[in-house]
Design a protein around this motif. Structure first.
Motif, PDB file in Angstrom:
ATOM      1  N   PRO A 196     -86.105  75.493  16.238  1.00  0.00           N
ATOM      2  CA  PRO A 196     -86.010  74.405  17.209  1.00  0.00           C
ATOM      3  C   PRO A 196     -86.302  74.908  18.612  1.00  0.00           C
ATOM      4  O   PRO A 196     -86.201  76.090  18.898  1.00  0.00           O
ATOM      5  N   ARG A 197     -86.653  73.983  19.463  1.00  0.00           N
ATOM      6  CA  ARG A 197     -86.908  74.347  20.859  1.00  0.00           C
ATOM      7  C   ARG A 197     -85.598  74.755  21.525  1.00  0.00           C
ATOM      8  O   ARG A 197     -84.569  74.119  21.350  1.00  0.00           O
ATOM      9  N   MET A 198     -85.626  75.861  22.274  1.00  0.00           N
ATOM     10  CA  MET A 198     -84.425  76.360  22.933  1.00  0.00           C
ATOM     11  C   MET A 198     -84.374  75.862  24.369  1.00  0.00           C
ATOM     12  O   MET A 198     -85.307  76.060  25.132  1.00  0.00           O
ATOM     13  N   THR A 199     -83.284  75.215  24.705  1.00  0.00           N
ATOM     14  CA  THR A 199     -83.091  74.772  26.074  1.00  0.00           C
ATOM     15  C   THR A 199     -81.671  75.118  26.474  1.00  0.00           C
ATOM     16  O   THR A 199     -80.970  75.801  25.754  1.00  0.00           O
ATOM     17  N   GLY A 200     -81.233  74.627  27.607  1.00  0.00           N
ATOM     18  CA  GLY A 200     -79.828  74.814  27.965  1.00  0.00           C
ATOM     19  C   GLY A 200     -79.666  75.824  29.072  1.00  0.00           C
ATOM     20  O   GLY A 200     -80.499  76.696  29.299  1.00  0.00           O
ATOM     21  N   SER A 201     -78.523  75.714  29.777  1.00  0.00           N
ATOM     22  CA  SER A 201     -78.230  76.657  30.841  1.00  0.00           C
ATOM     23  C   SER A 201     -78.023  78.043  30.266  1.00  0.00           C
ATOM     24  O   SER A 201     -78.158  79.042  30.944  1.00  0.00           O
ATOM     25  N   LEU A 202     -77.648  78.095  28.990  1.00  0.00           N
ATOM     26  CA  LEU A 202     -77.627  79.353  28.247  1.00  0.00           C
ATOM     27  C   LEU A 202     -78.522  79.124  27.036  1.00  0.00           C
ATOM     28  O   LEU A 202     -78.260  78.249  26.241  1.00  0.00           O
ATOM     29  N   VAL A 203     -79.591  79.891  26.883  1.00  0.00           N
ATOM     30  CA  VAL A 203     -80.488  79.664  25.763  1.00  0.00           C
ATOM     31  C   VAL A 203     -80.646  80.943  24.965  1.00  0.00           C
ATOM     32  O   VAL A 203     -80.290  82.017  25.408  1.00  0.00           O
ATOM     33  N   SER A 204     -81.191  80.792  23.758  1.00  0.00           N
ATOM     34  CA  SER A 204     -81.292  81.937  22.859  1.00  0.00           C
ATOM     35  C   SER A 204     -82.115  83.045  23.482  1.00  0.00           C
ATOM     36  O   SER A 204     -83.198  82.832  23.998  1.00  0.00           O
ATOM     37  N   PRO A 321     -80.975  70.474  35.470  1.00  0.00           N
ATOM     38  CA  PRO A 321     -81.218  69.508  34.388  1.00  0.00           C
ATOM     39  C   PRO A 321     -80.024  69.278  33.469  1.00  0.00           C
ATOM     40  O   PRO A 321     -80.168  68.592  32.466  1.00  0.00           O
ATOM     41  N   PHE A 322     -78.843  69.797  33.826  1.00  0.00           N
ATOM     42  CA  PHE A 322     -77.725  69.759  32.888  1.00  0.00           C
ATOM     43  C   PHE A 322     -76.485  69.080  33.448  1.00  0.00           C
ATOM     44  O   PHE A 322     -76.251  69.068  34.654  1.00  0.00           O
ATOM     45  N   LEU A 323     -75.737  68.528  32.531  1.00  0.00           N
ATOM     46  CA  LEU A 323     -74.402  68.025  32.821  1.00  0.00           C
ATOM     47  C   LEU A 323     -73.396  68.932  32.125  1.00  0.00           C
ATOM     48  O   LEU A 323     -73.656  69.428  31.023  1.00  0.00           O
ATOM     49  N   PHE A 324     -72.263  69.156  32.763  1.00  0.00           N
ATOM     50  CA  PHE A 324     -71.216  70.014  32.206  1.00  0.00           C
ATOM     51  C   PHE A 324     -69.946  69.178  32.047  1.00  0.00           C
ATOM     52  O   PHE A 324     -69.518  68.503  32.997  1.00  0.00           O
ATOM     53  N   TYR A 325     -69.382  69.228  30.864  1.00  0.00           N
ATOM     54  CA  TYR A 325     -68.150  68.488  30.582  1.00  0.00           C
ATOM     55  C   TYR A 325     -67.024  69.502  30.365  1.00  0.00           C
ATOM     56  O   TYR A 325     -67.010  70.223  29.361  1.00  0.00           O
ATOM     57  N   VAL A 326     -66.128  69.583  31.332  1.00  0.00           N
ATOM     58  CA  VAL A 326     -65.074  70.596  31.330  1.00  0.00           C
ATOM     59  C   VAL A 326     -63.764  69.966  30.879  1.00  0.00           C
ATOM     60  O   VAL A 326     -63.321  68.960  31.451  1.00  0.00           O
ATOM     61  N   MET A 327     -63.159  70.537  29.854  1.00  0.00           N
ATOM     62  CA  MET A 327     -61.853  70.065  29.371  1.00  0.00           C
ATOM     63  C   MET A 327     -60.755  70.883  30.043  1.00  0.00           C
ATOM     64  O   MET A 327     -60.855  72.107  30.147  1.00  0.00           O
ATOM     65  N   THR A 328     -59.730  70.196  30.520  1.00  0.00           N
ATOM     66  CA  THR A 328     -58.637  70.862  31.233  1.00  0.00           C
ATOM     67  C   THR A 328     -57.286  70.436  30.670  1.00  0.00           C
ATOM     68  O   THR A 328     -57.163  69.400  30.018  1.00  0.00           O
ATOM     69  N   LYS A 343     -74.860  69.723  28.372  1.00  0.00           N
ATOM     70  CA  LYS A 343     -75.904  68.975  27.678  1.00  0.00           C
ATOM     71  C   LYS A 343     -77.021  68.651  28.653  1.00  0.00           C
ATOM     72  O   LYS A 343     -76.807  68.569  29.871  1.00  0.00           O
ATOM     73  N   GLU A 344     -78.214  68.499  28.123  1.00  0.00           N
ATOM     74  CA  GLU A 344     -79.348  68.128  28.955  1.00  0.00           C
ATOM     75  C   GLU A 344     -79.216  66.676  29.406  1.00  0.00           C
ATOM     76  O   GLU A 344     -78.754  65.822  28.653  1.00  0.00           O
ATOM     77  N   LYS A 345     -79.648  66.416  30.618  1.00  0.00           N
ATOM     78  CA  LYS A 345     -79.664  65.031  31.084  1.00  0.00           C
ATOM     79  C   LYS A 345     -80.662  64.212  30.272  1.00  0.00           C
ATOM     80  O   LYS A 345     -80.429  63.035  29.999  1.00  0.00           O
ATOM     81  N   GLU A 346     -81.752  64.845  29.897  1.00  0.00           N
ATOM     82  CA  GLU A 346     -82.738  64.212  29.009  1.00  0.00           C
ATOM     83  C   GLU A 346     -83.085  65.199  27.911  1.00  0.00           C
ATOM     84  O   GLU A 346     -83.482  66.322  28.198  1.00  0.00           O
ATOM     85  N   SER A 347     -82.932  64.793  26.665  1.00  0.00           N
ATOM     86  CA  SER A 347     -83.259  65.661  25.539  1.00  0.00           C
ATOM     87  C   SER A 347     -84.168  64.927  24.574  1.00  0.00           C
ATOM     88  O   SER A 347     -83.799  63.900  24.018  1.00  0.00           O
ATOM     89  N   THR A 348     -85.349  65.465  24.365  1.00  0.00           N
ATOM     90  CA  THR A 348     -86.291  64.841  23.439  1.00  0.00           C
ATOM     91  C   THR A 348     -85.908  65.112  21.985  1.00  0.00           C
ATOM     92  O   THR A 348     -86.363  64.427  21.084  1.00  0.00           O
ATOM     93  N   ASP A 350     -82.771  64.970  20.846  1.00  0.00           N
ATOM     94  CA  ASP A 350     -81.470  64.342  20.590  1.00  0.00           C
ATOM     95  C   ASP A 350     -80.322  65.352  20.600  1.00  0.00           C
ATOM     96  O   ASP A 350     -79.330  65.184  19.895  1.00  0.00           O
ATOM     97  N   TYR A 351     -80.435  66.420  21.388  1.00  0.00           N
ATOM     98  CA  TYR A 351     -79.319  67.353  21.529  1.00  0.00           C
ATOM     99  C   TYR A 351     -78.222  66.693  22.358  1.00  0.00           C
ATOM    100  O   TYR A 351     -78.482  66.202  23.464  1.00  0.00           O
ATOM    101  N   ASN A 352     -77.000  66.665  21.851  1.00  0.00           N
ATOM    102  CA  ASN A 352     -75.897  66.167  22.672  1.00  0.00           C
ATOM    103  C   ASN A 352     -75.000  67.302  23.150  1.00  0.00           C
ATOM    104  O   ASN A 352     -74.019  67.065  23.853  1.00  0.00           O
ATOM    105  N   VAL A 353     -75.331  68.540  22.783  1.00  0.00           N
ATOM    106  CA  VAL A 353     -74.634  69.729  23.284  1.00  0.00           C
ATOM    107  C   VAL A 353     -75.652  70.851  23.408  1.00  0.00           C
ATOM    108  O   VAL A 353     -76.428  71.095  22.478  1.00  0.00           O
ATOM    109  N   ALA A 354     -75.664  71.512  24.572  1.00  0.00           N
ATOM    110  CA  ALA A 354     -76.514  72.693  24.747  1.00  0.00           C
ATOM    111  C   ALA A 354     -75.702  73.955  24.459  1.00  0.00           C
ATOM    112  O   ALA A 354     -76.050  74.757  23.603  1.00  0.00           O
TER     113      ALA A 354
END
Length: 499
Positions: A196-204, A321-328, A343-348, A350-354
Motif C-alpha cells: 500500500p501507499r505509505m503516508t502519514g506523519s510517521l511513515v514506513s 496534511p494531518f489531524l491528530f486526535y489525542v486521548m487524555t 489521520k490524513e485530512k484527505e486520503s484516497t 480510505d485510511y482513517n488512521v495513519a
C-alpha cells in the motif's frame, strides 16, 4: 574488545559480529539467543556492546558487558559487495533541494502488515462479496437455507461444537486462531500482495542500513508523573540524547534538558490540555482534535515522542496534511496524554488512521481499543468506511485484529431469527454498520476460521469456544466510546485550499 579464542589467538569484536549473548529474562530462565553487535564503546575503562537479539523485537536491544558474550561461538560479519552510493554516503537516501532536516529524519524498523484476505475457494470478488449473505449466530441446531436473491458467502450455525462442513482445499493454508503472534500475520496466499501507499506523519522506513537509527539514543524520558524508557530511536536534538533523562512538558510536549529548565518552563506554560478542540468527553476521558497546520510545533513534538515507541518509521516534519486526535485522562492538575492517532485530512485509500500509539504506562488497560473504536466512530459520522494505514506495529496489529474480531462477533451474536427463518446478513451490511472496510471484514472472518464452503455456498460456523471466548473478552472490555458524547463535525478538506 580483544579476547583470547580457544586456540590461543586473539580476536576483536567489531560491529556486525554475531554471537550468543546472555539475556536476562525476568519471566523465564536466562537464555543465550544469537545477537548482532551494533556498536562498541568504552566507559570507565570498560567496553560495552550494543546488541540486537536476532528474531526478537528491537525494543529488547540493550548495552551489555563483555562477560555476557559467548566468545566460543563468535561469527564475524560477511563481506558484502559494495553498493552504489547516494550523495556520497552508502545507503543514504536522496536529499531534497531544501534542507534535509526540514524534510525528514531517518529512523528505525517497525512493523508487521495486516494480511490481505486469504482466498477461500472461489471467493467472490469484492463486488460479489458485497452482496453475499453472511452468517447467523444462533445457539440451537438448525438447518439454514441460502437467500435466493444474493450470492451466499456464509450462513452461520453454532450447535455447541465446531463442525467442518467441507474438507479443506488442497494446498490451502488456514489462518491460525485469534490470539496468534506476528508470525500468524504473514500473507498465506500464493499471490504477492501489493504494497500500500505509505503516508502519514510517521511513515514506513525502507532504509534499514543506517546503523545510528538502529540504536536507541535516549535513556529515559520524564513525562509528567511517568518515567518512560524508549524502545526505539527518535531524532531528538543530538545534544539532548547524551543526557540521562530528557524532560518533556506533559501539556505542550516541549523537550528540555534539565528539571530546572522544566520547572522554569511550567511557570510560563499556560496549557493544561492539548491545543485544539475537545470533541469528546465522558467521565475522565477526553479527545482533542489538533490540526497539524495550526499547531505545528505541538504536532512535531508529538511525533518525536511517538517515534520512541514506533519502529520502522521515518519522521516527517511536514504535519500540515494531518489531524491528530489525542486521548487524555483528566484530574485536578489537567488533561494528561494517554495516547493518540493521526489521520490524513484527505486520503484516497480510505485510511482513517495513519499512526496510532498508546503510551507504555497506559498499555494493557483497554485504551488501545478505545482509540481504535474512536477512529471508527469518526468514520461513521463522516459516512465512510475506513482502514488503518499499513504496515502496523506488532502491538497495533494485535489490537486491530482483536477489535475487528470483537466488533464483528458482537453483530453476529446479536442477530435474531426472522419468522423462524435463518438470520442472514451481508458483508456490505457489516461494513456499513461498523465502518470497517469490506476487505478487513473478510480477512477477519478468515482469520477466525469462520468461513467454510458447503454445497456451493459459504457458511460461517461459530463454535462454542469462539462464542464463550468472545463473551469473556467483552466482560473485560469496560471502556467503550459513547457516540452521544461525541461532538464532531466533518470538514470537506478538498475545498479548503492548503488546509
Amino acid at each position: 574488545m580483544t579476547k583470547m579464542a580457544d586456540n590461543g589467538s586473539s580476536v576483536e569484536i567489531v560491529e556486525g559480529c554475531r554471537l550468543p549473548v546472555l539475556r536476562k529474562n525476568q519471566e523465564h530462565e536466562d537464555e543465550w539467543p544469537l545477537a548482532e553487535i551494533l556498536s562498541v564503546k568504552e566507559v570507565s575503562s570498560r567496553k560495552l556492546f550494543y546488541v540486537h537479539y536476532i528474531d526478537f523485537n528491537k525494543r529488547l536491544d540493550e548495552w551489555v558487558t563483555g562477560d555476557r558474550l559467548d566468545m566460543k561461538k563468535l561469527q564475524f560479519p560477511k563481506k558484502e559487495a559494495k553498493t552504489p552510493t547516494k550523495n556520497g554516503l552508502p545507503g543514504s537516501r536522496p536529499s531534497s533541494p531544501e534542507r534535509e532536516v526540514k524534510r525528514k529524519v531517518e529512523t528505525v524498523p517497525l512493523a508487521t502488515q495486516v494480511p490481505p484476505a486469504t482466498p477461500v475457494p472461489s471467493l467472490p470478488s469484492s463486488a460479489e462479496a458485497s452482496q453475499a449473505s453472511v452468517f447467523p449466530a444462533v445457539r440451537e441446531t438448525t438447518t439454514f437455507k441460502a437467500r435466493e436473491d444474493h450470492e451466499p458467502i456464509s450462513s452461520l450455525t453454532t450447535n455447541g461444537t465446531a463442525r467442518r462442513l467441507i474438507p479443506p482445499q488442497p494446498g490451502r493454508k488456514r489462518k491460525a486462531n485469534c490470539g496468534g503472534t506476528d508470525e500468524d500475520s504473514q500473507d498465506s496466499s500464493d499471490g504477492i500482495p501489493t504494497a500500500p501507499r505509505m503516508t502519514g506523519s510517521l511513515v514506513s522506513d525502507r532504509s534499514h542500513d543506517d546503523i545510528v537509527t538502529r540504536m536507541k539514543n535516549i535513556e529515559c524520558i520524564e513525562l509528567g508523573r511517568h518515567r518512560l524508557k524508549p524502545w526505539y530511536f527518535s531524532p531528538y536534538p543530538q545534544e539532548l540524547t547524551a543526557l540521562p533523562i530528557l524532560y518533556l512538558c506533559e501539556f505542550c510536549l516541549k523537550y528540555l534538558k534539565s528539571l530546572k529548565c522544566l520547572q522554569r518552563h511550567l511557570t510560563k506554560c499556560n496549557l493544561r490540555h492539548p491545543p485544539g478542540n475537545e470533541i469528546y468527553r465522558k467521565g475522565t476521558i477526553s479527545f482533542f482534535e489538533i490540526d497539524g497546520r495550526k499547531n505545528k510545533t505541538y504536532s512535531q513534538n508529538l511525533c518525536l515522542l511517538a517515534k520512541c515507541f514506533l519502529d520502522h518509521k521515518t519522521l516527517y516534519y511536514d504535519t500540515d496534511p494531518f489531524l491528530f486526535y489525542v486521548m487524555t485522562e483528566y484530574d485536578s492538575k489537567g488533561f494528561h496524554i494517554v495516547g493518540y492517532f493521526s489521520k490524513e485530512k484527505e486520503s484516497t485509500e480510505d485510511y482513517n488512521v495513519a499512526c496510532i500509539l498508546t503510551l507504555p504506562p497506559y498499555q494493557r488497560r483497554g485504551y488501545g481499543k478505545l482509540l481504535i473504536e474512536f477512529s471508527y466512530e469518526l468514520s461513521k459520522v463522516e459516512g465512510k468506511t475506513g482502514t488503518p494505514e499499513k504496515p502496523l506495529s506488532d502491538l497495533g496489529l494485535l489490537s486491530y485484529r482483536s477489535y475487528w474480531s470483537q466488533t464483528i462477533l458482537e453483530i453476529l451474536m446479536d442477530l435474531k431469527p426472522d419468522n423462524g427463518e435463518r438470520p442472514q446478513i451481508t458483508i456490505n451490511e457489516i461494513s456499513e454498520i461498523t465502518s470497517v472496510k469490506k476487505e478487513d471484514v473478510i480477512s477477519t472472518l478468515q482469520y477466525l476460521n469462520l468461513i467454510n464452503y458447503y454445497k456451493g455456498q459459504y457458511i460461517l460456523t461459530l463454535s462454542e469456544d469462539i462464542v464463550e471466548g468472545h463473551e469473556r473478552a467483552m466482560q473485560k472490555r469496560h471502556l467503550r466510546i459513547d457516540p452521544k458524547c461525541l461532538h464532531f463535525t466533518p470538514k470537506d478538506w478538498s475545498k479548503r485550499g492548503k488546509w
